[in-house]
Design an enzyme around this catalytic site. Structure first.
Site, PDB file in Angstrom:
ATOM      1  N   GLY A  92      -9.683  -0.951   3.176  1.00  0.00           N
ATOM      2  CA  GLY A  92     -10.676  -1.192   2.135  1.00  0.00           C
ATOM      3  C   GLY A  92     -10.034  -2.031   1.040  1.00  0.00           C
ATOM      4  O   GLY A  92     -10.298  -3.226   0.890  1.00  0.00           O
ATOM      5  N   ARG A  93      -9.122  -1.401   0.311  1.00  0.00           N
ATOM      6  CA  ARG A  93      -8.417  -2.058  -0.779  1.00  0.00           C
ATOM      7  C   ARG A  93      -7.771  -3.380  -0.353  1.00  0.00           C
ATOM      8  O   ARG A  93      -7.832  -4.370  -1.086  1.00  0.00           O
ATOM      9  CB  ARG A  93      -7.336  -1.108  -1.297  1.00  0.00           C
ATOM     10  CG  ARG A  93      -6.564  -1.597  -2.507  1.00  0.00           C
ATOM     11  CD  ARG A  93      -5.313  -0.724  -2.717  1.00  0.00           C
ATOM     12  NE  ARG A  93      -5.619   0.682  -2.566  1.00  0.00           N
ATOM     13  CZ  ARG A  93      -5.970   1.491  -3.562  1.00  0.00           C
ATOM     14  NH1 ARG A  93      -6.012   1.037  -4.786  1.00  0.00           N
ATOM     15  NH2 ARG A  93      -6.242   2.755  -3.331  1.00  0.00           N
TER      16      ARG A  93
ATOM     17  N   GLY B  67      -5.610   2.453   3.953  1.00  0.00           N
ATOM     18  CA  GLY B  67      -4.618   2.805   2.955  1.00  0.00           C
ATOM     19  C   GLY B  67      -3.540   1.767   2.729  1.00  0.00           C
ATOM     20  O   GLY B  67      -2.552   2.052   2.034  1.00  0.00           O
TER      21      GLY B  67
ATOM     22  N   SER C  11      -3.647   6.254   0.475  1.00  0.00           N
ATOM     23  CA  SER C  11      -4.022   4.943  -0.021  1.00  0.00           C
ATOM     24  C   SER C  11      -2.862   4.303  -0.770  1.00  0.00           C
ATOM     25  O   SER C  11      -1.984   5.003  -1.278  1.00  0.00           O
ATOM     26  CB  SER C  11      -5.215   5.093  -0.964  1.00  0.00           C
ATOM     27  OG  SER C  11      -6.247   4.224  -0.590  1.00  0.00           O
TER      28      SER C  11
ATOM     29  N   CYS D  49     -14.718   5.887 -26.157  1.00  0.00           N
ATOM     30  CA  CYS D  49     -14.267   6.935 -27.073  1.00  0.00           C
ATOM     31  C   CYS D  49     -13.289   7.878 -26.386  1.00  0.00           C
ATOM     32  O   CYS D  49     -13.573   9.073 -26.210  1.00  0.00           O
ATOM     33  CB  CYS D  49     -15.470   7.688 -27.608  1.00  0.00           C
ATOM     34  SG  CYS D  49     -16.595   6.579 -28.452  1.00  0.00           S
TER      35      CYS D  49
END
Ligand SMILES: *Cc1c(COP(=O)(O)O)cnc(C)c1O
Length: 486
Positions: A320-321, A276, A238, A393
């Site tokens: 995708g990205r 990717g 990716s 936190c």
């Protein structure tokens, strides 16, 4: 790729100039266009996306919020579809998925890659034709496969020898012939961060070409009457910018494709090269266009096919990205600004926002870089090196490691982080019992919620103890997340 020492970027050393790639901006108010979605612009310092002022969006929908530029996401999907005409383009649902996006993919003629029952449900609810779905996963259970096969999913990508028998039995049981791809590990080390490089041998995905496991899986699929062998599948990682990884992978995968022809007498009809393709998170990144990717991959595959005397199989990719990532920015409200003096005497400005690793875990998980800008005002103040942190936190709860912001950044400012459309909402968590933000789609001046903000009722819905009578009267808790100090 991380270039920092073992202790990581949380331990700054030396003078505070930030990483070497980060340049001090001439105007910290200006957008860097290649990092923003197509319709993003600043008008008098006010950020607008899809014709909607983000200050107005924040007032109505509160922060944090993901702002999805619908025209941009669909434009990228269609750009891949058109650049790869004659190929099948599978949108990788895991990048970001909801029924609105599923409908867009169905309407715009894309195929869809799913890898969980939940992703499959959303695809089907969104009207995606099951025949256009490819189903992934390295550990698909029998009940999962029963659902997938019964739904009529076009292709199951098998990822182990165990799975071949499993999916064959399920298909036989259901009286259907299931289309199958075999996922191979071509042994390529893609030039990307280790956690998202998936085609070198020492990892959980795929069947090795070198050990013969991939060929054995192909043989077994071919031998099963309830399975139809469609072809090989390879996904090398990716956030890849360099076509050379695809070149090495294609060479190895097509060598296996030819070997299957020679040994089994079958020319497999399909070949999937995976996804990717990288996007720009910061000015370090220079992504390729769909057109140049199509030209490069086509040339690479055709040269190999010619050399091996193979006919061109039906080719596919799975971005995708590259479709979802650049389309969305995250809008936050600044809560505190804290100058922190480091060992060397330099000062780092910590800007705390009302979200963090629960809505964007990529910085903590992948050491990812992001950028950001003030979203609701221009400033004449000089730039100061800031670190944008969340409210969780964890000291590692960082959203933007290094960015120059106007020195007068202050509580109440709106801050927008671009390129958060992929692997942010889809990897979001309820850490600290926080409420996952909404996704608001903007287009032509209209903002429309496509995924609403979670409520405390959503959080408590799975808490069985909560449904018992309360031992003592508690204080009333509001369900709205006001972005303030809670
Ligand atoms: C994650 C994944 C993709 C999409 O990767 P991007 O980097 O988002 O393009 C495609 N195919 C497979 C098999 C994947 O696991």
């Amino acid at each position: 790729m991380s270039t920092t020492h073992e202790a990581g970027w949380a331990h700054a050393t030396g003078a505070l100039r930030g990483p070497s790639w980060l340049r001090e901006p001439v105007d910290p108010n200006a957008l860097v266009p290649q990092l923003w979605s197509a319709t993003a612009r600043k008008v008098d310092g006010e950020l607008e996306v899809g014709g909607v002022r983000l200050a107005d969006l924040a007032a109505e929908h509160m922060t944090p919020a993901y702002v999805l530029d619908e025209a941009d996401l669909r434009g990228r999907a269609v750009a891949f579809r058109d650049a790869f005409a004659g190929w099948d383009v599978y949108y990788a649902a895991k990048a970001f998925w909801c029924t609105a996006v599923a409908r867009w993919m169905a309407e715009d003629g894309l195929h869809v890659d799913c890898c969980s029952p939940g992703e499959l449900t959303v695809a089907l609810r969104g009207g995606v034709d099951p025949a256009r779905i490819e189903y992934h996963g390295n550990n698909k259970t029998v009940p999962e496969l029963r659902r997938v096969v019964a739904a009529g999913v076009g292709r199951v990508v098998v990822d182990s020898l165990t799975e071949v028998g499993r999916v064959a039995a399920v298909a036989r049981d259901l009286g259907v012939v299931q289309g199958v791809m075999v996922r191979v590990t071509p042994g390529v080390e893609a030039h990307t961060h280790e956690y998202i490089a998936t085609a070198h041998e020492d990892q959980k995905f795929g069947l090795s070409i070198t050990t013969g496991a991939a060929l054995e899986a192909v043989r077994r699929v071919h031998a099963e009457d309830s399975l139809a062998l469609r072809g090989l599948h390879s996904h090398i990682g990716s956030q890849i910018f360099d076509a050379s990884g695809f070149e090495v992978a294609a060479r190895r995968v097509l060598a296996l494709h030819a070997r299957v022809r020679d040994e089994l007498g079958v020319e497999m009809p399909e070949l999937d090269l995976g996804g990717g393709f990288g996007i720009a998170y910061t000015t370090q990144d220079d992504p390729a266009t769909p057109e140049s990717l199509a030209a490069d991959l086509g040339r690479i595959v055709d040269a190999e096919l010619r050399a091996l005397g193979l006919a061109r199989p039906r080719l596919s990719i799975e971005p995708g990205r590259a479709i979802a990532g650049p389309a969305t920015c995250t809008l936050y409200t600044v809560g505190t600004v804290k100058p922190v003096t480091l060992d060397a005497g330099a000062v780092r400005t910590y800007v705390s926002v009302d979200g963090g690793m629960s809505d964007n875990v990529r910085t903590a998980l992948y050491d990812a870089d992001y950028s950001c800008t003030l979203a609701a005002r221009a400033s004449d103040a000089p730039p100061v090196l800031a670190r944008v942190v969340g409210k969780h936190c964890e000291a590692g709860d960082v959203v933007v490691k290094d960015e120059f912001l106007p020195a007068d950044v202050a509580p109440g400012d709106l801050l927008a982080v671009p390129a958060t459309g992929a692997y942010c909402r889809s990897m979001a968590s309820n850490y600290n019992h926080s409420l996952r933000p909404p996704v608001v789609a903007v287009r032509d001046g209209v903002a429309r919620v496509v995924v609403r903000r979670e409520t405390e009722d959503d959080l408590l819905a799975t808490d069985v103890g909560n449904h018992a009578p309360a031992p003592t009267p508690g204080t009333a808790l509001g369900t709205a997340h006001d972005g303030g100090d809670q």
